[in-house]
Enzyme design. Structure first.
Site, PDB file in Angstrom:
ATOM      1  N   SER A 158       0.842  -1.195   0.000  1.00  0.00           N
ATOM      2  CA  SER A 158       0.000   0.000   0.000  1.00  0.00           C
ATOM      3  C   SER A 158       0.882   1.252   0.000  1.00  0.00           C
ATOM      4  CB  SER A 158      -0.969  -0.044   1.184  1.00  0.00           C
ATOM      5  OG  SER A 158      -2.020   0.879   1.000  1.00  0.00           O
ATOM      6  N   ASP A 165      -8.885  -5.669  -5.651  1.00  0.00           N
ATOM      7  CA  ASP A 165      -8.478  -4.597  -4.749  1.00  0.00           C
ATOM      8  C   ASP A 165      -9.230  -3.340  -5.157  1.00  0.00           C
ATOM      9  OD1 ASP A 165      -7.266  -2.657  -3.230  1.00  0.00           O
ATOM     10  OD2 ASP A 165      -5.210  -3.226  -3.741  1.00  0.00           O
ATOM     11  N   HIS A 188      -7.057  -6.054  -1.188  1.00  0.00           N
ATOM     12  CA  HIS A 188      -5.913  -5.176  -0.991  1.00  0.00           C
ATOM     13  C   HIS A 188      -4.758  -5.914  -0.324  1.00  0.00           C
ATOM     14  CE1 HIS A 188      -3.854  -1.446  -0.793  1.00  0.00           C
ATOM     15  NE2 HIS A 188      -3.890  -1.334   0.509  1.00  0.00           N
TER      16      HIS A 188
END
Length: 613
Positions: A217, A333, A364
């Site tokens: 991320s 995601d 994710h």
């Protein structure tokens, strides 16, 4: 007995000493490699003997306005042999804005999305971060993985977070230059200090200068940010679900769109969420970055692309990049949508950078298999010729398979995928048809916007005026979709502004305990009809006038099972992602002027074969 001369005695001692050298060298701990992968070395595997220390690396910028170069807090963990035996090792490096904690997302922190398009939204609440502890809690996952395998692990907090000086900018230049400074220090080109303000220097005498970065991320964004500087020593990066463009994170084709799970988030919300740095510097940072640069540039009214967003798009900065790239992302995601990884992967390939991509069917996060990461770092950090650059370029975890059992493909999208053009036939308020054969004079169909219905609800509805749905015949054989679905639509709005959302779905919709993430939604996308000509300039729609626009849905690779139908669903507001204007806006679609291009392995012939009974 003959007497030994002094010369003979010296020779004997020399032979004796040399005889012990191999034994002495054998006792030294060194990295071990098997099958092209670094192995766990027992001598490196005792956490009690690891050397851990903190320092501050000086950067070339001052973003907190104190007149001094900002220093980044750095944490190092290394085998003790780097001191006792003079061992030098390569570095696995992770940087993050999250190590010192984040703000809460309490009521009022996210933007209120319940208002008309183009209206000024009500002000939101600005939270503050309470920093965790005197020293940020650095993640141990990289340490446990890589130190036993013959690496040094380095962490740093990004600017304006934790014990790092400066200000967060959420994609600004300092978030690229900060990790560059750390890599420069690891190569002896920048200065490190034992304290944030002192002058006692620290040298990275244990570093080979070869650095690999990874993270998930935001932590996966920073490796790419560092790589775009072209810094020498950054040999390889493994970004996992990285945000590669903040416009693509908070906007879609001119439309204001939230990341999945965080309705109402925007770039200034993320700034507040991570701003855990020196409390005495926060007022200046807030005024300079959040309340001036972001307020003036983010444009939550039109959603148009501009120079503010262009400066936070790493695709625009890839000129100097040379680090080998192993990209990882999930096709489902909906926080950092999968286009983020594909756009960078394709650009890296075009530059001739060694590149591979790993996609899975989950949400994710989700790293590549450990063996894949190990081979990547072994090749580019230790310099072991394991042939990883000759491996398959693309790896896709197929539906139902384990994450560590991906299927190898020549590339992504699948080179055998060809665009298949689909056309719509009327059927509202029920479902119409979706076919590779164009049927003339299908006319126009209208939907009525109502954000209170979710996309899942609308996809399952037999009859509803709140969406338009066009469905293929039942598949008699699986259909493999690989690549990016493209929508060309001709539509009119009853108001000067409207949301536009398009889903590609697999029907019948399955819900319940046995349903899987790949059962229903194939992919989706969003667009602002006001940007039908340009992302940088939106124009109010003339009510009732038809406009033509084209845009992409999110890339995907999915095998649609026999017995299913492929459906295209057109709606206005997407409850989980878009603004919520008052219900009632009408979108009218000209079916004869609308088509969908779906990339199918085997092309039109493969799809038509799947239609035969």
């Amino acid at each position: 007995m003959k007497k030994l001369s002094v010369l003979n005695i010296a020779a004997c001692f020399a032979l004796l000493f040399l005889g012990f050298l191999p034994m002495a060298n054998a006792q030294k701990a060194v990295p071990v490699f098997e099958n092209g992968e670094a192995q766990i070395v027992p001598a490196f595997n005792d956490p009690e003997k690891w050397i851990r220390h903190d320092l501050w690396v000086e950067t070339e910028f001052d973003t907190d306005g104190d007149g001094k170069p900002d220093r980044m807090h750095v944490d190092v963990t290394r085998p003790y042999q780097t001191d006792t035996e003079g061992l030098k090792l390569p570095i696995v490096y992770e940087s993050s804005p999250y190590f010192a904690g984040t703000a809460s997302l309490s009521d009022g922190v996210l933007w209120n999305v319940k208002h008309e398009l183009g209206a000024t939204p009500p002000a939101r609440v600005n939270p503050t971060v309470t920093r965790r502890g005197e020293r940020p809690i650095i993640s141990n996952s990289q340490i446990r993985t890589w130190v036993p395998r013959g690496y040094i692990v380095v962490h740093s907090s990004s600017p304006g977070t934790g014990l790092s000086q400066g200000s967060p900018t959420v994609g600004g230049d300092n978030e690229s230059l900060a990790p560059k400074a750390v890599i420069d220090w690891l190569n002896g080109r920048a200065k490190g200090y034992t304290s944030p303000n002192g002058n006692e220097e620290v040298k990275a005498y244990w570093s080979t200068g070869k650095v690999g970065m990874t993270g998930t991320s935001y932590n996966g964004t920073i490796p790419l940010a560092a790589a775009t500087t072209g810094v020498d020593g950054l040999e390889a990066i493994i970004p996992i679900a990285p945000n590669t463009s903040y416009y693509h994170y908070y906007r879609s084709n001119g439309l204001i769109r939230s990341p999945g799970g965080y309705l109402g988030e925007d770039i200034d919300v993320l700034y507040d969420f991570i701003h855990s740095g020196d409390e005495s510097k926060r007022a200046y940072n807030n005024k300079t970055v959040r309340d001036t640069e972001m307020k003036n540039g983010m444009d939550r009214i039109t959603g148009d692309y501009n120079d503010f967003w262009a400066g936070r798009d790493y695709l625009n900065d890839m000129g100097p990049m040379k680090a080998a790239l192993l990209m990882s992302h999930g096709f489902n995601d909906w926080n950092v949508v999968p286009e983020h990884s594909l756009r960078i992967y394709e650009a890296a390939k075009a530059k001739g950078i060694p590149s591979q991509i790993f996609y899975h069917q989950g949400g994710h996060g989700g790293p590549p298999p450990m063996s894949m990461m190990n081979r990547w770092f072994t090749r580019y950090l230790h310099g072991i010729e394991n042939g990883v650059e000759n491996d398959a370029k693309a790896w896709v975890v197929r539906e139902g398979d384990a994450m560590d059992k991906p299927t190898a493909y020549t590339d992504y999208p699948n080179p055998e995928a060809k665009p298949v053009q689909f056309y719509l036939s009327k059927g509202a308020p029920k479902a119409g048809g979706l076919s590779t054969k164009r049927s003339a004079n299908q006319g126009k169909e209208t939907l009525v916007d109502n954000y209170s219905f979710s996309g899942a609800t609308l996809a399952q509805a037999e009859i509803t005026e709140h969406r338009l749905l066009y469905v293929s015949p039942v598949l008699t054989a699986p259909v493999h979709i690989s690549g990016t679905v493209k929508v060309s639509i001709k539509l009119a709005s009853s108001k000067p502004a409207a949301n536009l959302s398009v889903w590609l779905v697999s029907l019948p919709w399955r819900e319940g305990r046995n349903s899987k993430i790949t059962d229903n939604l194939i992919t989706r996308g969003w667009a602002d009809p006001q940007n039908y000509k340009s992302l940088r300039e939106s124009k109010p729609l003339v009510p009732g006038k038809f406009y033509e626009m084209s845009f992409d849905l999110q890339p995907d690779d999915q095998i649609i099972a026999a017995g299913q139908q492929i459906g295209v669903m057109i709606m206005s507001s997407d409850r989980e992602f878009t603004l919520w204007p008052a219900p009632g806006t009408e979108l009218t679609v000209d079916l004869d002027g609308t088509s969908i291009s779906i990339p199918i392995v085997g092309g039109t012939a493969a799809f038509e074969k799947a239609m035969k009974k």
